[in-house]
Design a protein around this motif. Structure first.
Motif, PDB file in Angstrom:
ATOM      1  N   VAL A   1       1.852-157.237  60.834  1.00 43.82           N
ATOM      2  CA  VAL A   1       1.628-156.818  59.446  1.00 43.82           C
ATOM      3  C   VAL A   1       2.700-155.794  59.098  1.00 43.82           C
ATOM      4  O   VAL A   1       2.971-154.899  59.904  1.00 43.82           O
ATOM      5  CB  VAL A   1       0.233-156.181  59.285  1.00 43.82           C
ATOM      6  N   VAL A   2       3.290-155.909  57.917  1.00 47.26           N
ATOM      7  CA  VAL A   2       4.296-154.918  57.527  1.00 47.26           C
ATOM      8  C   VAL A   2       3.593-153.614  57.156  1.00 47.26           C
ATOM      9  O   VAL A   2       2.635-153.619  56.384  1.00 47.26           O
ATOM     10  CB  VAL A   2       5.195-155.451  56.385  1.00 47.26           C
ATOM     11  N   VAL A   3       4.054-152.520  57.742  1.00 52.67           N
ATOM     12  CA  VAL A   3       3.478-151.211  57.425  1.00 52.67           C
ATOM     13  C   VAL A   3       4.447-150.334  56.625  1.00 52.67           C
ATOM     14  O   VAL A   3       4.025-149.448  55.889  1.00 52.67           O
ATOM     15  CB  VAL A   3       3.012-150.460  58.688  1.00 52.67           C
ATOM     16  N   ILE A   4       5.741-150.590  56.786  1.00 49.98           N
ATOM     17  CA  ILE A   4       6.763-149.895  55.993  1.00 49.98           C
ATOM     18  C   ILE A   4       7.840-150.922  55.655  1.00 49.98           C
ATOM     19  O   ILE A   4       8.307-151.654  56.529  1.00 49.98           O
ATOM     20  CB  ILE A   4       7.414-148.730  56.768  1.00 49.98           C
ATOM     21  N   TYR A   5       8.242-150.965  54.393  1.00 50.35           N
ATOM     22  CA  TYR A   5       9.373-151.809  54.025  1.00 50.35           C
ATOM     23  C   TYR A   5      10.335-150.982  53.163  1.00 50.35           C
ATOM     24  O   TYR A   5       9.978-149.928  52.632  1.00 50.35           O
ATOM     25  CB  TYR A   5       8.923-153.094  53.336  1.00 50.35           C
ATOM     26  N   HIS A   6      11.553-151.453  53.065  1.00 54.07           N
ATOM     27  CA  HIS A   6      12.587-150.727  52.316  1.00 54.07           C
ATOM     28  C   HIS A   6      12.717-149.284  52.813  1.00 54.07           C
ATOM     29  O   HIS A   6      12.750-148.350  52.000  1.00 54.07           O
ATOM     30  CB  HIS A   6      12.269-150.690  50.820  1.00 54.07           C
ATOM     31  N   ASP A   7      12.763-149.104  54.091  1.00 51.42           N
ATOM     32  CA  ASP A   7      12.936-147.802  54.755  1.00 51.42           C
ATOM     33  C   ASP A   7      11.690-146.927  54.718  1.00 51.42           C
ATOM     34  O   ASP A   7      11.320-146.340  55.724  1.00 51.42           O
ATOM     35  CB  ASP A   7      14.087-147.000  54.131  1.00 51.42           C
TER      36      ASP A   7
ATOM     37  N   LEU B   1       9.880-144.630  62.509  1.00 51.34           N
ATOM     38  CA  LEU B   1       8.539-144.758  61.938  1.00 51.34           C
ATOM     39  C   LEU B   1       7.747-143.558  62.439  1.00 51.34           C
ATOM     40  O   LEU B   1       7.693-143.316  63.653  1.00 51.34           O
ATOM     41  CB  LEU B   1       7.881-146.050  62.393  1.00 51.34           C
ATOM     42  N   THR B   2       7.143-142.828  61.517  1.00 49.28           N
ATOM     43  CA  THR B   2       6.326-141.676  61.880  1.00 49.28           C
ATOM     44  C   THR B   2       4.884-141.936  61.478  1.00 49.28           C
ATOM     45  O   THR B   2       4.619-142.356  60.347  1.00 49.28           O
ATOM     46  CB  THR B   2       6.842-140.401  61.205  1.00 49.28           C
ATOM     47  N   ILE B   3       3.998-141.718  62.416  1.00 47.26           N
ATOM     48  CA  ILE B   3       2.573-141.871  62.144  1.00 47.26           C
ATOM     49  C   ILE B   3       1.924-140.510  62.353  1.00 47.26           C
ATOM     50  O   ILE B   3       1.906-139.987  63.482  1.00 47.26           O
ATOM     51  CB  ILE B   3       1.924-142.920  63.070  1.00 47.26           C
TER      52      ILE B   3
ATOM     53  N   PHE C   1       1.471-143.217  57.449  1.00 44.62           N
ATOM     54  CA  PHE C   1       2.627-143.977  57.906  1.00 44.62           C
ATOM     55  C   PHE C   1       3.817-143.680  56.989  1.00 44.62           C
ATOM     56  O   PHE C   1       3.713-143.805  55.765  1.00 44.62           O
ATOM     57  CB  PHE C   1       2.339-145.485  57.891  1.00 44.62           C
ATOM     58  N   SER C   2       4.943-143.318  57.584  1.00 49.25           N
ATOM     59  CA  SER C   2       6.144-143.070  56.802  1.00 49.25           C
ATOM     60  C   SER C   2       7.366-143.486  57.601  1.00 49.25           C
ATOM     61  O   SER C   2       7.314-143.619  58.826  1.00 49.25           O
ATOM     62  CB  SER C   2       6.246-141.594  56.407  1.00 49.25           C
ATOM     63  N   GLY C   3       8.477-143.675  56.883  1.00 52.96           N
ATOM     64  CA  GLY C   3       9.705-144.095  57.542  1.00 52.96           C
ATOM     65  C   GLY C   3      10.874-143.255  57.110  1.00 52.96           C
ATOM     66  O   GLY C   3      10.860-142.625  56.051  1.00 52.96           O
TER      67      GLY C   3
ATOM     68  N   THR D   1      18.612-151.688  55.189  1.00 52.50           N
ATOM     69  CA  THR D   1      17.214-151.504  54.801  1.00 52.50           C
ATOM     70  C   THR D   1      16.328-151.891  55.988  1.00 52.50           C
ATOM     71  O   THR D   1      16.453-152.998  56.510  1.00 52.50           O
ATOM     72  CB  THR D   1      16.860-152.371  53.585  1.00 52.50           C
ATOM     73  N   VAL D   2      15.456-150.986  56.371  1.00 51.70           N
ATOM     74  CA  VAL D   2      14.654-151.181  57.570  1.00 51.70           C
ATOM     75  C   VAL D   2      13.193-151.434  57.200  1.00 51.70           C
ATOM     76  O   VAL D   2      12.640-150.788  56.291  1.00 51.70           O
ATOM     77  CB  VAL D   2      14.740-149.947  58.491  1.00 51.70           C
ATOM     78  N   HIS D   3      12.605-152.365  57.920  1.00 52.02           N
ATOM     79  CA  HIS D   3      11.185-152.682  57.747  1.00 52.02           C
ATOM     80  C   HIS D   3      10.492-152.490  59.084  1.00 52.02           C
ATOM     81  O   HIS D   3      11.098-152.679  60.146  1.00 52.02           O
ATOM     82  CB  HIS D   3      11.018-154.131  57.270  1.00 52.02           C
ATOM     83  N   TRP D   4       9.213-152.139  59.018  1.00 52.97           N
ATOM     84  CA  TRP D   4       8.420-151.900  60.229  1.00 52.97           C
ATOM     85  C   TRP D   4       7.145-152.734  60.201  1.00 52.97           C
ATOM     86  O   TRP D   4       6.474-152.822  59.155  1.00 52.97           O
ATOM     87  CB  TRP D   4       8.045-150.428  60.332  1.00 52.97           C
ATOM     88  N   TYR D   5       6.820-153.312  61.355  1.00 56.68           N
ATOM     89  CA  TYR D   5       5.633-154.149  61.485  1.00 56.68           C
ATOM     90  C   TYR D   5       4.738-153.587  62.585  1.00 56.68           C
ATOM     91  O   TYR D   5       5.216-153.114  63.614  1.00 56.68           O
ATOM     92  CB  TYR D   5       6.019-155.593  61.835  1.00 56.68           C
TER      93      TYR D   5
END
Lengths: 118, 108
Positions: free
Chosen positions: B44-50, B72-74, B61-63, B31-35
């Motif tokens: 700040v977390v912008v995506i969690y749980h993929d 991470l795609t913006i 913002f999407s993952g 499971t990947v998270h993005w900050y």
């Protein structure tokens, strides 16, 4: 709302120790881990250790094992990170974070700058 | 210890799409998270749980996560998206989080 408020900036001499606090509010303290993360100037995020705020169990990065101690005071809903034998390379911003049940840090403290200088 | 690899920098023009990759051995089963970390601020977390977005994070913002690469795609990048971005997973073997080295997103 969930808040993690850290203690203020510190200036320390080499060889000294520092203790950073992380006061939490807005949630049940013992239901979430607290992590500590270091960020040296211009560098990335480095996990240092975590504490299970319910039972007090801790785990440390091998890099910091023996030099860092993480504790908590459940009555004060506060976590602490102590680092000993400071050296100039330890100059960094230290963050506490709330760890959720899938391993994300869903809330972060504002950071505490620790400067180590003679 | 588990290793995550990110490109040091990505540049994109306003209105275009930015993709920030995060490589790891069979990361697709984790499971990947993005900050997002803007200059002088805490992450700040912008995506969690993929691919879940916390409240307040724009739909731009999407993952994704498959095989050996998460991303991470913006979409429709704005000047305000300029920041450092970090991916993170849980290293279950060693029981602790691992961060990627971070990617500096520059909006041209």
């Amino acid at each position: 709302q969930v808040q993690l408020v850290q203690s203020g900036a510190e200036v320390k001499k080499p060889g000294a120790s520092v203790r950073v606090s992380c006061k939490t509010s807005g949630y049940t303290f013992t239901n979430y881990m607290i992590h500590w993360v270091r960020q040296a100037p211009g560098q990335g995020l480095e996990w240092m250790g975590w504490i299970n705020t319910g039972n007090g169990n801790t785990k440390y990065s091998q890099k910091f094992q023996g030099r860092v101690t993480i504790t908590r005071d459940t009555s004060a809903t506060t976590a602490y990170m102590e680092m000993r034998s400071l050296r100039s390379e330890d100059t960094a911003v230290f963050y506490c974070t709330r760890g959720d049940d899938v391993g994300a840090s869903d809330s972060w403290g504002q950071g505490t700058l620790v400067t180590v200088s003679s | 210890s588990y290793v995550l690899t990110q490109p040091p920098s990505v540049s994109v023009a306003p209105g275009q799409t930015a993709r920030i990759a995060c490589g790891g051995d069979n990361i697709g089963i984790k499971t990947v998270h993005w900050y997002q970390q803007k200059s002088g601020q805490a992450p700040v977390v912008v995506i969690y749980h993929d691919n879940d977005r916390p409240s307040g994070i724009p739909e731009r913002f999407s993952g994704s996560n498959s095989g050996d690469t998460a991303a991470l795609t913006i979409s429709r990048v704005e000047a305000g998206d300029e920041a450092d971005y970090y991916c993170q997973v849980w290293d279950s073997r060693n029981d602790h989080p691992v961060f990627g080295g971070g990617t500096k997103l520059t909006v041209l």
